[in-house]
Design a protein around this motif. Structure first.
Motif, mmCIF file in Angstrom:
data_model
loop_
_atom_site.group_PDB
_atom_site.id
_atom_site.type_symbol
_atom_site.label_atom_id
_atom_site.label_comp_id
_atom_site.label_asym_id
_atom_site.label_seq_id
_atom_site.Cartn_x
_atom_site.Cartn_y
_atom_site.Cartn_z
ATOM 1 N N VAL A 171 12.527 -10.755 7.860
ATOM 2 C CA VAL A 171 12.417 -10.200 6.514
ATOM 3 C C VAL A 171 13.782 -10.262 5.851
ATOM 4 O O VAL A 171 14.783 -9.811 6.411
ATOM 5 N N ALA A 172 13.824 -10.849 4.646
ATOM 6 C CA ALA A 172 15.093 -11.025 3.931
ATOM 7 C C ALA A 172 15.271 -9.937 2.867
ATOM 8 O O ALA A 172 14.297 -9.507 2.250
ATOM 9 N N PRO A 173 16.516 -9.464 2.638
ATOM 10 C CA PRO A 173 17.718 -9.878 3.364
ATOM 11 C C PRO A 173 17.743 -9.327 4.792
ATOM 12 O O PRO A 173 17.148 -8.287 5.076
ATOM 13 N N SER A 174 18.427 -10.035 5.667
ATOM 14 C CA SER A 174 18.475 -9.668 7.073
ATOM 15 C C SER A 174 18.997 -8.244 7.244
ATOM 16 O O SER A 174 19.935 -7.827 6.584
ATOM 17 N N GLY A 175 18.350 -7.495 8.138
ATOM 18 C CA GLY A 175 18.764 -6.122 8.373
ATOM 19 C C GLY A 175 18.007 -5.100 7.572
ATOM 20 O O GLY A 175 18.207 -3.896 7.745
ATOM 21 N N THR A 176 17.107 -5.554 6.674
ATOM 22 C CA THR A 176 16.314 -4.616 5.882
ATOM 23 C C THR A 176 15.269 -3.940 6.767
ATOM 24 O O THR A 176 14.470 -4.625 7.411
ATOM 25 N N PRO A 177 15.234 -2.607 6.843
ATOM 26 C CA PRO A 177 14.229 -1.949 7.684
ATOM 27 C C PRO A 177 12.841 -2.051 7.066
ATOM 28 O O PRO A 177 12.686 -2.039 5.840
ATOM 29 N N VAL A 178 11.833 -2.186 7.910
ATOM 30 C CA VAL A 178 10.444 -2.222 7.459
ATOM 31 C C VAL A 178 9.688 -1.075 8.119
ATOM 32 O O VAL A 178 10.058 -0.597 9.192
ATOM 33 N N VAL A 179 8.623 -0.640 7.465
ATOM 34 C CA VAL A 179 7.786 0.454 7.966
ATOM 35 C C VAL A 179 6.463 -0.116 8.449
ATOM 36 O O VAL A 179 5.771 -0.823 7.705
ATOM 37 N N LEU A 180 6.118 0.178 9.695
ATOM 38 C CA LEU A 180 4.854 -0.258 10.286
ATOM 39 C C LEU A 180 3.937 0.952 10.425
ATOM 40 O O LEU A 180 4.323 1.958 11.027
ATOM 41 N N GLU A 181 2.741 0.838 9.853
ATOM 42 C CA GLU A 181 1.760 1.928 9.905
ATOM 43 C C GLU A 181 0.505 1.452 10.631
ATOM 44 O O GLU A 181 0.016 0.345 10.379
ATOM 45 N N HIS A 182 -0.023 2.293 11.510
ATOM 46 C CA HIS A 182 -1.256 2.006 12.224
ATOM 47 C C HIS A 182 -2.337 2.966 11.741
ATOM 48 O O HIS A 182 -2.224 4.183 11.937
ATOM 49 N N TRP A 183 -3.358 2.404 11.108
ATOM 50 C CA TRP A 183 -4.468 3.182 10.566
ATOM 51 C C TRP A 183 -5.718 2.914 11.412
ATOM 52 O O TRP A 183 -5.995 1.772 11.774
ATOM 53 N N TYR A 184 -6.487 3.976 11.688
ATOM 54 C CA TYR A 184 -7.630 3.854 12.590
ATOM 55 C C TYR A 184 -8.910 4.382 11.948
ATOM 56 O O TYR A 184 -8.894 5.369 11.190
ATOM 57 N N SER A 185 -10.028 3.714 12.307
ATOM 58 C CA SER A 185 -11.345 4.182 11.890
ATOM 59 C C SER A 185 -11.867 5.181 12.911
ATOM 60 O O SER A 185 -11.228 5.460 13.936
ATOM 61 N N ALA A 186 -13.077 5.697 12.654
ATOM 62 C CA ALA A 186 -13.688 6.644 13.585
ATOM 63 C C ALA A 186 -13.965 6.004 14.936
ATOM 64 O O ALA A 186 -14.049 6.694 15.948
ATOM 65 N N ARG A 187 -14.106 4.671 14.970
ATOM 66 C CA ARG A 187 -14.364 3.967 16.223
ATOM 67 C C ARG A 187 -13.094 3.347 16.802
ATOM 68 O O ARG A 187 -13.174 2.438 17.629
ATOM 69 N N ARG A 188 -11.953 3.787 16.340
ATOM 70 C CA ARG A 188 -10.661 3.315 16.819
ATOM 71 C C ARG A 188 -10.404 1.859 16.450
ATOM 72 O O ARG A 188 -9.593 1.175 17.086
ATOM 73 N N GLU A 189 -11.095 1.355 15.454
ATOM 74 C CA GLU A 189 -10.750 0.055 14.897
ATOM 75 C C GLU A 189 -9.398 0.191 14.198
ATOM 76 O O GLU A 189 -9.078 1.245 13.659
ATOM 77 N N LEU A 190 -8.628 -0.881 14.208
ATOM 78 C CA LEU A 190 -7.240 -0.801 13.781
ATOM 79 C C LEU A 190 -6.962 -1.664 12.565
ATOM 80 O O LEU A 190 -7.417 -2.810 12.472
ATOM 81 N N LEU A 191 -6.177 -1.106 11.641
ATOM 82 C CA LEU A 191 -5.562 -1.876 10.579
ATOM 83 C C LEU A 191 -4.097 -1.483 10.535
ATOM 84 O O LEU A 191 -3.772 -0.312 10.344
ATOM 85 N N ALA A 192 -3.213 -2.463 10.771
ATOM 86 C CA ALA A 192 -1.779 -2.201 10.744
ATOM 87 C C ALA A 192 -1.179 -2.823 9.500
ATOM 88 O O ALA A 192 -1.487 -3.971 9.150
ATOM 89 N N LEU A 193 -0.324 -2.059 8.824
ATOM 90 C CA LEU A 193 0.371 -2.524 7.629
ATOM 91 C C LEU A 193 1.862 -2.539 7.900
ATOM 92 O O LEU A 193 2.406 -1.589 8.473
ATOM 93 N N GLU A 194 2.530 -3.603 7.463
ATOM 94 C CA GLU A 194 3.978 -3.687 7.553
ATOM 95 C C GLU A 194 4.531 -3.705 6.135
ATOM 96 O O GLU A 194 4.339 -4.666 5.392
ATOM 97 N N ASP A 195 5.173 -2.599 5.736
ATOM 98 C CA ASP A 195 5.611 -2.414 4.351
ATOM 99 C C ASP A 195 4.465 -2.619 3.372
ATOM 100 O O ASP A 195 4.634 -3.198 2.295
ATOM 101 N N GLY A 196 3.280 -2.151 3.748
ATOM 102 C CA GLY A 196 2.120 -2.230 2.868
ATOM 103 C C GLY A 196 1.368 -3.535 2.921
ATOM 104 O O GLY A 196 0.307 -3.668 2.302
#
Length: 216
Positions: free
Chosen positions: A48-73
């Protein structure tokens, strides 16, 4: 919470959300699924540019533990939906802060992803990302009324032009939109229109549950 298994379905009333949790609304045509935040982490991703920029990773789950992960949205990983992204790799993806300044140049970058259930590995997306003016540039019909053009100058819009391929090898070109706002010194996504596949373009929006009024 609900399950990806009900996509696409009828337009049901939104469920009662627990105010102790954060939620994400995913809408596909008339169907909306609500996912609960599992956890959120921050790291530095060299691609991710510029180098060194922090990103936020979010793990969202359904009732059946299905997963959707977002990295900076942005869609990062999806497991349990009719189209799954098992993994992805990016090269030169711009951070939001590199795009939001007026007059910022468009940025071209690439994404390689592994898609199921079609057993497609290393699918390459060529992406051109730029800031846009919602008063002049085309916008999707699904934009919520409170984020519509002209409502607020605090929302910055970013557009992706994505060139990829379908499972049959035919070209697939599509657009993505992101509504950004600044909070606590960093840019975050308020709403987005993103595509998992040609028939799976979804709208994503964080939802703030309303606390019940005090008894009495």
């Amino acid at each position: 919470m609900q399950s990806f298994a009900r996509w696409p379905g009828r337009a049901d009333p939104p469920p009662v959300l627990n105010p102790d949790y954060e939620y994400l609304a995913l809408t596909l045509r008339a169907s909306t699924v609500y996912l609960a935040l599992g956890y959120r982490s921050e790291s530095v991703v060299p691609a991710v540019a510029p180098s060194g920029t922090p990103v936020v990773l979010e793990h969202w789950y359904s009732a059946r533990r299905e997963l959707l992960a977002l990295e900076d949205g942005r869609l990062h990983q999806v497991v349990g939906a009719p189209v799954e992204w098992r993994a992805q790799r990016v090269t030169g993806r711009p951070s939001w802060s590199a795009l939001v300044e007026p007059g910022a140049a468009p940025v071209a970058w690439t994404r390689s992803r592994d898609e199921m259930p079609a057993y497609r590995y290393g699918v390459v997306d060529l992406i051109r990302t730029r800031r846009i003016d919602p008063a002049k540039d085309p916008m999707p019909d699904e934009v919520p009324a409170d984020l519509a053009r002209g409502v607020t100058s605090e929302v910055v819009w970013v557009h992706d032009d994505v060139r990829s391929t379908r499972a049959d090898g035919q070209p697939w070109r599509h657009a993505q939109w992101f509504a950004l706002t600044q909070a606590q010194g960093r840019w975050r996504v308020l709403w987005s229109h993103q595509c998992l596949g040609p028939d799976w373009c979804v709208q994503l929006r964080p939802v703030a549950p309303v606390s019940p009024p005090p008894a009495g």
